[in-house]
Design a protein around this motif. Structure first.
Motif, PDB file in Angstrom:
ATOM      1  N   THR A 102       0.836  -1.205   0.000  1.00 37.86           N
ATOM      2  CA  THR A 102       0.000   0.000   0.000  1.00 37.86           C
ATOM      3  C   THR A 102       0.870   1.254   0.000  1.00 37.86           C
ATOM      4  O   THR A 102       0.586   2.225  -0.719  1.00 37.86           O
ATOM      5  CB  THR A 102      -0.920   0.016   1.230  1.00 37.86           C
ATOM      6  N   TYR A 103       1.928   1.225   0.797  1.00 43.75           N
ATOM      7  CA  TYR A 103       2.844   2.365   0.842  1.00 43.75           C
ATOM      8  C   TYR A 103       3.445   2.641  -0.538  1.00 43.75           C
ATOM      9  O   TYR A 103       3.498   3.789  -0.996  1.00 43.75           O
ATOM     10  CB  TYR A 103       3.944   2.084   1.866  1.00 43.75           C
ATOM     11  N   LEU A 104       3.875   1.582  -1.218  1.00 42.08           N
ATOM     12  CA  LEU A 104       4.454   1.759  -2.548  1.00 42.08           C
ATOM     13  C   LEU A 104       3.412   2.236  -3.555  1.00 42.08           C
ATOM     14  O   LEU A 104       3.734   2.992  -4.478  1.00 42.08           O
ATOM     15  CB  LEU A 104       5.088   0.444  -3.013  1.00 42.08           C
ATOM     16  N   ALA A 105       2.151   1.797  -3.374  1.00 44.92           N
ATOM     17  CA  ALA A 105       1.085   2.258  -4.266  1.00 44.92           C
ATOM     18  C   ALA A 105       0.851   3.758  -4.090  1.00 44.92           C
ATOM     19  O   ALA A 105       0.586   4.484  -5.055  1.00 44.92           O
ATOM     20  CB  ALA A 105      -0.200   1.480  -3.984  1.00 44.92           C
ATOM     21  N   ILE A 106       0.971   4.239  -2.855  1.00 49.32           N
ATOM     22  CA  ILE A 106       0.824   5.676  -2.593  1.00 49.32           C
ATOM     23  C   ILE A 106       1.942   6.441  -3.282  1.00 49.32           C
ATOM     24  O   ILE A 106       1.714   7.455  -3.947  1.00 49.32           O
ATOM     25  CB  ILE A 106       0.832   5.947  -1.071  1.00 49.32           C
ATOM     26  N   VAL A 107       3.182   5.967  -3.118  1.00 50.06           N
ATOM     27  CA  VAL A 107       4.327   6.621  -3.744  1.00 50.06           C
ATOM     28  C   VAL A 107       4.169   6.640  -5.259  1.00 50.06           C
ATOM     29  O   VAL A 107       4.380   7.674  -5.918  1.00 50.06           O
ATOM     30  CB  VAL A 107       5.637   5.905  -3.360  1.00 50.06           C
ATOM     31  N   ASP A 108       3.754   5.512  -5.832  1.00 46.22           N
ATOM     32  CA  ASP A 108       3.605   5.424  -7.286  1.00 46.22           C
ATOM     33  C   ASP A 108       2.490   6.360  -7.772  1.00 46.22           C
ATOM     34  O   ASP A 108       2.624   7.005  -8.823  1.00 46.22           O
ATOM     35  CB  ASP A 108       3.276   3.981  -7.674  1.00 46.22           C
ATOM     36  N   SER A 116       3.679   5.358   5.759  1.00 46.37           N
ATOM     37  CA  SER A 116       2.413   6.089   5.838  1.00 46.37           C
ATOM     38  C   SER A 116       2.305   7.033   4.655  1.00 46.37           C
ATOM     39  O   SER A 116       3.270   7.257   3.914  1.00 46.37           O
ATOM     40  CB  SER A 116       2.333   6.894   7.141  1.00 46.37           C
ATOM     41  N   GLY A 117       1.121   7.607   4.494  1.00 47.32           N
ATOM     42  CA  GLY A 117       0.926   8.581   3.432  1.00 47.32           C
ATOM     43  C   GLY A 117       1.824   9.798   3.606  1.00 47.32           C
ATOM     44  O   GLY A 117       2.315  10.360   2.630  1.00 47.32           O
ATOM     45  N   ARG A 118       2.037  10.190   4.845  1.00 50.42           N
ATOM     46  CA  ARG A 118       2.889  11.352   5.099  1.00 50.42           C
ATOM     47  C   ARG A 118       4.334  11.065   4.703  1.00 50.42           C
ATOM     48  O   ARG A 118       4.993  11.897   4.068  1.00 50.42           O
ATOM     49  CB  ARG A 118       2.826  11.742   6.569  1.00 50.42           C
ATOM     50  N   VAL A 119       4.833   9.888   5.072  1.00 54.47           N
ATOM     51  CA  VAL A 119       6.201   9.515   4.710  1.00 54.47           C
ATOM     52  C   VAL A 119       6.340   9.432   3.192  1.00 54.47           C
ATOM     53  O   VAL A 119       7.345   9.862   2.617  1.00 54.47           O
ATOM     54  CB  VAL A 119       6.590   8.184   5.377  1.00 54.47           C
ATOM     55  N   ILE A 141       8.283  11.972  -1.955  1.00 50.22           N
ATOM     56  CA  ILE A 141       7.961  12.594  -3.245  1.00 50.22           C
ATOM     57  C   ILE A 141       8.507  14.012  -3.311  1.00 50.22           C
ATOM     58  O   ILE A 141       9.023  14.463  -4.347  1.00 50.22           O
ATOM     59  CB  ILE A 141       6.438  12.577  -3.478  1.00 50.22           C
ATOM     60  N   GLN A 142       8.418  14.746  -2.218  1.00 49.85           N
ATOM     61  CA  GLN A 142       8.974  16.098  -2.197  1.00 49.85           C
ATOM     62  C   GLN A 142      10.482  16.073  -2.418  1.00 49.85           C
ATOM     63  O   GLN A 142      11.033  16.894  -3.155  1.00 49.85           O
ATOM     64  CB  GLN A 142       8.654  16.780  -0.862  1.00 49.85           C
ATOM     65  N   ASP A 143      11.141  15.106  -1.786  1.00 48.56           N
ATOM     66  CA  ASP A 143      12.589  14.997  -1.964  1.00 48.56           C
ATOM     67  C   ASP A 143      12.925  14.606  -3.403  1.00 48.56           C
ATOM     68  O   ASP A 143      13.868  15.138  -4.001  1.00 48.56           O
ATOM     69  CB  ASP A 143      13.140  13.951  -0.992  1.00 48.56           C
ATOM     70  N   LEU A 144      12.145  13.683  -3.954  1.00 46.23           N
ATOM     71  CA  LEU A 144      12.367  13.260  -5.331  1.00 46.23           C
ATOM     72  C   LEU A 144      12.166  14.424  -6.299  1.00 46.23           C
ATOM     73  O   LEU A 144      12.961  14.619  -7.229  1.00 46.23           O
ATOM     74  CB  LEU A 144      11.412  12.115  -5.676  1.00 46.23           C
TER      75      LEU A 144
END
Length: 358
Positions: free
Chosen positions: A295-301, A331-334, A339-342
């Motif tokens: 789920t975490y990776l799905a959020i990042v993607d 988590s969604g926040r992490v 994403i901000q760093d990327l």
């Protein structure tokens, strides 16, 4: 003695009519150029000074009450505008709810401040909380239609999208029901909640009242006023208001606080029940839990695709996993922080959007 409320009004009216500066008035009345400034800040005043002020005003006021012409300098015009603002009656409580679709309550001035741009993300970007989103959206839609709906408590782990979901649901419902306003009250301002509800009761708008990170400590008694307002008071919650709160605690109080109440009370079960019963005032409970890796990776993607941050030089999955491990959480926040760093590393300026919060 305290300053009579009408005294400053008399002074302002005299200054307005005569184009006189505060400092000039103070010097001529009491040889004190800072007299009026102190009065405006709430300082006390002697009876003899009050008499001097009123005698001066009476002696120097013409029968017509105003001179034939006023000086037109910018300083005088600015002073006149300020005097008129002070003399004007207070705006009615519900008058400003048409200024925007979101507001923040300020307890110090008992006023609502319009928020022109809400910090939020689109509901389609919130992953892993589909069931919670569907239930909260359905509840909010029923409320916006004027149908029965429940107060909602969104509780659970930090960074899992609780407050992001509230704001995203409001945005989605607002498209179909533009009469729905979002009003945020800070947790420390809860003692003024009855005044805010009295204000909202006068409005013809439906109001989603939102309190983020709601919880109570052992010495905090403000939960009692909240409990009475939600359901137990004589007036109760206004028909045009619904209350949503987020918290990291299911019962809005720390576990050690519950145990302490149980161990020190004469009747332990009743002592704990009084505080735990606050959460019972929320008819809709939505739990949020830490995400698994998929789920975490799905959020990042999802974020990466939305902001077009893919690059053949970036191993998105590996980097996202490493990022979560260094922070000890998925988590969604992490995910948003990664994403901000990327985005920074890819020199893209396209992620100037609300950072998801709990």
């Amino acid at each position: 003695m305290s300053i009579p409320s009408e005294l400053l009004q008399e002074i302002d009216a005299f200054l307005l009519a005569n184009g006189m500066a505060d400092t000039t008035f103070g010097r001529q009345v009491a040889n004190d150029g800072k007299l009026i400034a102190r009065l405006r800040s709430g300082k006390g005043i002697t009876t003899s000074t009050v008499e001097k002020i009123r005698d001066y005003i009476k002696t120097n006021t013409s029968p017509g009450g105003a001179p034939d012409a006023l000086p037109a300098s910018p300083e005088v015009l600015e002073r006149i505008a300020g005097a008129l603002e002070r003399l004007a009656p207070e705006a009615k409580a519900g008058d400003n709810l048409g200024d925007a679709d979101a507001f923040v309550w300020h307890a110090d001035g008992l006023r609502l401040e319009a928020v022109k741009k809400v910090s939020r993300i689109d509901i389609i970007l919130l992953k892993g909380i589909d069931e919670q989103a569907d239930r909260l959206l359905d509840n909010t839609l029923r409320f916006a239609k004027g149908l029965p709906a429940n107060n909602a408590l969104l509780w659970g782990a930090r960074g899992t999208g609780k407050s992001s979901l509230v704001k995203a649901v409001h945005a989605k419902v607002l498209k179909k029901f533009p009469n729905l306003a979002l009003v945020e009250i800070h947790r420390e301002d809860l003692p003024t909640l009855p005044k805010l509800l009295s204000l909202l009761r006068q409005s013809d708008r439906y109001c989603l009242l939102f309190c983020d990170d709601l919880s109570f400590e052992s010495s905090d008694a403000s939960y009692k006023s909240l409990k009475a307002v939600l359901e137990g008071g004589i007036e109760g919650r206004p028909d045009n208001v619904i209350f949503y709160a987020t918290s990291n605690r299911r019962h809005l109080m720390a576990r050690d606080m519950i145990e302490n109440e149980r161990s020190t009370a004469i009747n332990p079960s009743e002592a704990v029940e009084e505080k735990v019963s606050l959460s019972d005032r929320f008819g809709l409970w939505l739990g949020f839990h830490n995400h698994d890796q998929d789920t975490y990776l799905a959020i990042v993607d999802g974020y990466a695709k939305h902001f077009k941050l893919k690059s053949p030089k970036i191993n998105l999955k590996a980097e996202a996993i490493e990022w979560s491990m260094t922070r000890g959480s998925r988590s969604g926040r992490v995910a948003w922080q990664y994403i901000q760093d990327l985005a920074r590393r890819l020199a893209r300026g396209r992620t100037k959007q609300a950072v998801p919060k709990t």
